[in-house]
Scaffold this motif. Structure first.
Motif, PDB file in Angstrom:
ATOM      1  N   PRO A 190     -23.038 140.028  71.546  1.00 53.72           N
ATOM      2  CA  PRO A 190     -23.936 141.053  72.083  1.00 53.72           C
ATOM      3  C   PRO A 190     -23.280 142.421  72.283  1.00 53.72           C
ATOM      4  CG  PRO A 190     -24.161 139.008  73.318  1.00 53.72           C
ATOM      5  CD  PRO A 190     -22.985 138.842  72.399  1.00 53.72           C
ATOM      6  N   PHE A 191     -21.948 142.460  72.341  1.00 52.16           N
ATOM      7  CA  PHE A 191     -21.218 143.710  72.594  1.00 52.16           C
ATOM      8  C   PHE A 191     -20.580 144.285  71.336  1.00 52.16           C
ATOM      9  CE2 PHE A 191     -20.723 140.941  76.380  1.00 52.16           C
ATOM     10  CZ  PHE A 191     -21.552 141.645  77.227  1.00 52.16           C
ATOM     11  N   ARG A 192     -20.899 143.766  70.159  1.00 52.48           N
ATOM     12  CA  ARG A 192     -20.206 144.095  68.914  1.00 52.48           C
ATOM     13  C   ARG A 192     -20.024 145.586  68.668  1.00 52.48           C
ATOM     14  NH1 ARG A 192     -16.585 140.802  67.504  1.00 52.48           N
ATOM     15  NH2 ARG A 192     -16.382 140.647  65.296  1.00 52.48           N
ATOM     16  N   SER A 193     -20.988 146.402  69.039  1.00 58.58           N
ATOM     17  CA  SER A 193     -20.859 147.849  68.797  1.00 58.58           C
ATOM     18  C   SER A 193     -20.303 148.595  70.012  1.00 58.58           C
ATOM     19  CB  SER A 193     -22.205 148.440  68.375  1.00 58.58           C
ATOM     20  OG  SER A 193     -23.148 148.271  69.417  1.00 58.58           O
ATOM     21  N   ASN A 194     -19.948 147.878  71.071  1.00 61.23           N
ATOM     22  CA  ASN A 194     -19.426 148.480  72.284  1.00 61.23           C
ATOM     23  C   ASN A 194     -17.923 148.169  72.369  1.00 61.23           C
ATOM     24  OD1 ASN A 194     -18.673 149.086  74.927  1.00 61.23           O
ATOM     25  ND2 ASN A 194     -20.627 148.434  75.791  1.00 61.23           N
ATOM     26  N   ILE A 195     -17.129 149.047  71.804  1.00 61.11           N
ATOM     27  CA  ILE A 195     -15.679 148.789  71.695  1.00 61.11           C
ATOM     28  C   ILE A 195     -15.018 148.594  73.061  1.00 61.11           C
ATOM     29  CG2 ILE A 195     -13.479 149.623  70.765  1.00 61.11           C
ATOM     30  CD1 ILE A 195     -15.692 148.745  68.695  1.00 61.11           C
ATOM     31  N   PRO A 196     -15.303 149.437  74.067  1.00 66.55           N
ATOM     32  CA  PRO A 196     -14.680 149.172  75.373  1.00 66.55           C
ATOM     33  C   PRO A 196     -15.008 147.779  75.921  1.00 66.55           C
ATOM     34  CG  PRO A 196     -15.594 151.379  75.335  1.00 66.55           C
ATOM     35  CD  PRO A 196     -16.064 150.695  74.084  1.00 66.55           C
ATOM     36  N   GLU A 197     -16.229 147.317  75.704  1.00 67.60           N
ATOM     37  CA  GLU A 197     -16.616 146.009  76.229  1.00 67.60           C
ATOM     38  C   GLU A 197     -15.982 144.865  75.429  1.00 67.60           C
ATOM     39  OE1 GLU A 197     -18.000 143.538  79.007  1.00 67.60           O
ATOM     40  OE2 GLU A 197     -18.142 145.720  79.118  1.00 67.60           O
ATOM     41  N   ILE A 198     -15.995 144.943  74.108  1.00 67.23           N
ATOM     42  CA  ILE A 198     -15.403 143.827  73.343  1.00 67.23           C
ATOM     43  C   ILE A 198     -13.893 143.770  73.516  1.00 67.23           C
ATOM     44  CG2 ILE A 198     -17.259 143.744  71.628  1.00 67.23           C
ATOM     45  CD1 ILE A 198     -15.186 144.895  69.613  1.00 67.23           C
ATOM     46  N   SER A 199     -13.281 144.899  73.870  1.00 65.93           N
ATOM     47  CA  SER A 199     -11.831 144.890  74.056  1.00 65.93           C
ATOM     48  C   SER A 199     -11.412 143.979  75.211  1.00 65.93           C
ATOM     49  CB  SER A 199     -11.306 146.305  74.267  1.00 65.93           C
ATOM     50  OG  SER A 199     -11.673 146.794  75.541  1.00 65.93           O
ATOM     51  N   ARG A 200     -12.318 143.692  76.111  1.00 64.30           N
ATOM     52  CA  ARG A 200     -12.023 142.775  77.222  1.00 64.30           C
ATOM     53  C   ARG A 200     -11.724 141.350  76.729  1.00 64.30           C
ATOM     54  NH1 ARG A 200     -13.328 144.770  82.140  1.00 64.30           N
ATOM     55  NH2 ARG A 200     -14.455 146.743  82.176  1.00 64.30           N
ATOM     56  N   PHE A 201     -12.142 141.040  75.497  1.00 63.85           N
ATOM     57  CA  PHE A 201     -11.974 139.699  74.944  1.00 63.85           C
ATOM     58  C   PHE A 201     -10.732 139.567  74.049  1.00 63.85           C
ATOM     59  CE2 PHE A 201     -16.473 140.316  75.793  1.00 63.85           C
ATOM     60  CZ  PHE A 201     -16.798 139.164  76.491  1.00 63.85           C
ATOM     61  N   VAL A 202     -10.032 140.669  73.786  1.00 63.39           N
ATOM     62  CA  VAL A 202      -8.882 140.641  72.888  1.00 63.39           C
ATOM     63  C   VAL A 202      -7.811 139.685  73.430  1.00 63.39           C
ATOM     64  CG1 VAL A 202      -7.007 142.014  71.890  1.00 63.39           C
ATOM     65  CG2 VAL A 202      -9.322 142.960  72.008  1.00 63.39           C
ATOM     66  N   PHE A 203      -7.376 138.785  72.588  1.00 58.68           N
ATOM     67  CA  PHE A 203      -6.344 137.784  72.894  1.00 58.68           C
ATOM     68  C   PHE A 203      -6.688 136.879  74.075  1.00 58.68           C
ATOM     69  CE2 PHE A 203      -3.468 140.722  70.545  1.00 58.68           C
ATOM     70  CZ  PHE A 203      -3.072 139.833  69.581  1.00 58.68           C
ATOM     71  N   ALA A 204      -7.948 136.870  74.521  1.00 58.85           N
ATOM     72  CA  ALA A 204      -8.324 136.067  75.686  1.00 58.85           C
ATOM     73  C   ALA A 204      -8.045 134.582  75.487  1.00 58.85           C
ATOM     74  CB  ALA A 204      -9.791 136.289  76.028  1.00 58.85           C
ATOM     75  N   GLN A 205      -8.119 134.106  74.248  1.00 57.62           N
ATOM     76  CA  GLN A 205      -7.845 132.682  73.982  1.00 57.62           C
ATOM     77  C   GLN A 205      -6.370 132.345  74.149  1.00 57.62           C
ATOM     78  OE1 GLN A 205      -9.412 131.462  70.178  1.00 57.62           O
ATOM     79  NE2 GLN A 205     -11.254 132.689  70.468  1.00 57.62           N
ATOM     80  N   LEU A 206      -5.513 133.328  73.968  1.00 54.76           N
ATOM     81  CA  LEU A 206      -4.069 133.095  74.066  1.00 54.76           C
ATOM     82  C   LEU A 206      -3.491 133.505  75.413  1.00 54.76           C
ATOM     83  CD1 LEU A 206      -2.938 134.414  70.565  1.00 54.76           C
ATOM     84  CD2 LEU A 206      -3.389 132.053  71.252  1.00 54.76           C
ATOM     85  N   ASP A 207      -4.029 134.578  75.998  1.00 50.67           N
ATOM     86  CA  ASP A 207      -3.468 135.120  77.232  1.00 50.67           C
ATOM     87  C   ASP A 207      -4.532 135.961  77.934  1.00 50.67           C
ATOM     88  OD1 ASP A 207      -2.115 136.468  79.239  1.00 50.67           O
ATOM     89  OD2 ASP A 207      -0.461 137.110  77.956  1.00 50.67           O
ATOM     90  N   GLU A 208      -5.139 135.396  78.953  1.00 46.87           N
ATOM     91  CA  GLU A 208      -6.215 136.100  79.652  1.00 46.87           C
ATOM     92  C   GLU A 208      -5.744 137.354  80.365  1.00 46.87           C
ATOM     93  OE1 GLU A 208      -8.674 133.621  82.043  1.00 46.87           O
ATOM     94  OE2 GLU A 208      -9.198 132.319  80.360  1.00 46.87           O
TER      95      GLU A 208
END
Length: 171
Positions: free
Chosen positions: A21-39
Motif C-alpha cells: 500500500p505504500f509503494r509510491s511513498n518512499i519515506p514510508e516504505i523505507s521503514r521496512f528496509v532490512f526489517a527481516q534481518l534487523d528491525e
C-alpha cells in the motif's frame, strides 16, 4: 550494517501486503528496509540519514528480483555505499542508478574482520572515484584499513557524481 551472503532484494526491501500500500511513498516504505534481518536498521539509518552510512556484505548482494525499491529506499535512508564480496548484476546497476556506490573488496577475507557497529570512513569519494578505481575504507573502531574497488564506466561515475540517474538526466 554488516550482512552475509545471498542477501536478496526481498530481504532488503520486502514485498507483500504490509508494504504494497505504500509503494509510491518512499519515506514510508523505507521503514521496512532490512526489517527481516534487523528491525533496528531503520532507526540506525535515520540517525545517519544526513551524514550517510554504508553496508558491508558478502557474496551475491542484491540477488533475486530486480526490484528498484531495494536500492531507492536505502538511499532515502542515507545509504552512500555498499562494500561487498560480489554483487548481483541488476542490483549493482540499480544502486548506481540511485546514487549508491557499489564497491568490491580487493581482499575478500577483509569482510570477516568488520563487525556490526564498526565505524568505516570512505573519504573524498567524489575525487577518488574520478581518479581511479581503488578506494580505501578506514575502520576507525579497529584502526584497520580495507581496500575496495569499483568497476564503473566513466558514464556510471558521472551518474554517481550527479546523485543518480534522474539527476544525471536533469543536468
Amino acid at each position: 550494517m554488516v550482512v552475509g551472503d545471498n542477501i536478496s532484494t526481498d530481504e532488503i526491501m520486502p514485498a507483500g501486503a504490509r508494504v504494497l500500500p505504500f509503494r509510491s511513498n518512499i519515506p514510508e516504505i523505507s521503514r521496512f528496509v532490512f526489517a527481516q534481518l534487523d528491525e533496528s536498521y531503520y532507526a540506525r539509518a535515520m540517525a545517519y540519514q544526513e551524514t550517510g552510512h554504508l553496508i558491508v556484505a558478502g557474496e551475491n548482494y542484491g540477488q533475486g528480483s530486480s526490484r528498484e525499491h531495494a536500492a531507492l529506499a536505502p538511499r532515502y535512508l542515507g545509504l552512500e555505499a555498499v562494500i561487498a564480496r560480489r554483487f548481483a548484476r541488476i542490483h549493482w546497476q540499480n544502486l548506481i542508478n540511485f546514487g549508491v556506490l557499489p564497491l568490491t573488496f580487493m581482499r575478500p577475507d577483509d569482510l570477516r574482520h568488520i563487525k556490526q557497529g564498526d565505524i568505516l570512513i570512505l573519504s573524498d569519494l567524489s575525487q577518488v572515484i574520478q581518479m581511479g578505481n581503488q578506494v580505501t575504507a578506514v575502520n576507525k573502531t579497529q584502526s584497520k584499513t580495507y581496500l575496495a574497488e569499483h568497476t564503473l564506466s566513466d558514464r556510471q561515475v558521472q551518474i554517481l557524481l550527479a546523485g543518480g540517474l534522474i539527476n544525471f538526466f536533469r543536468q
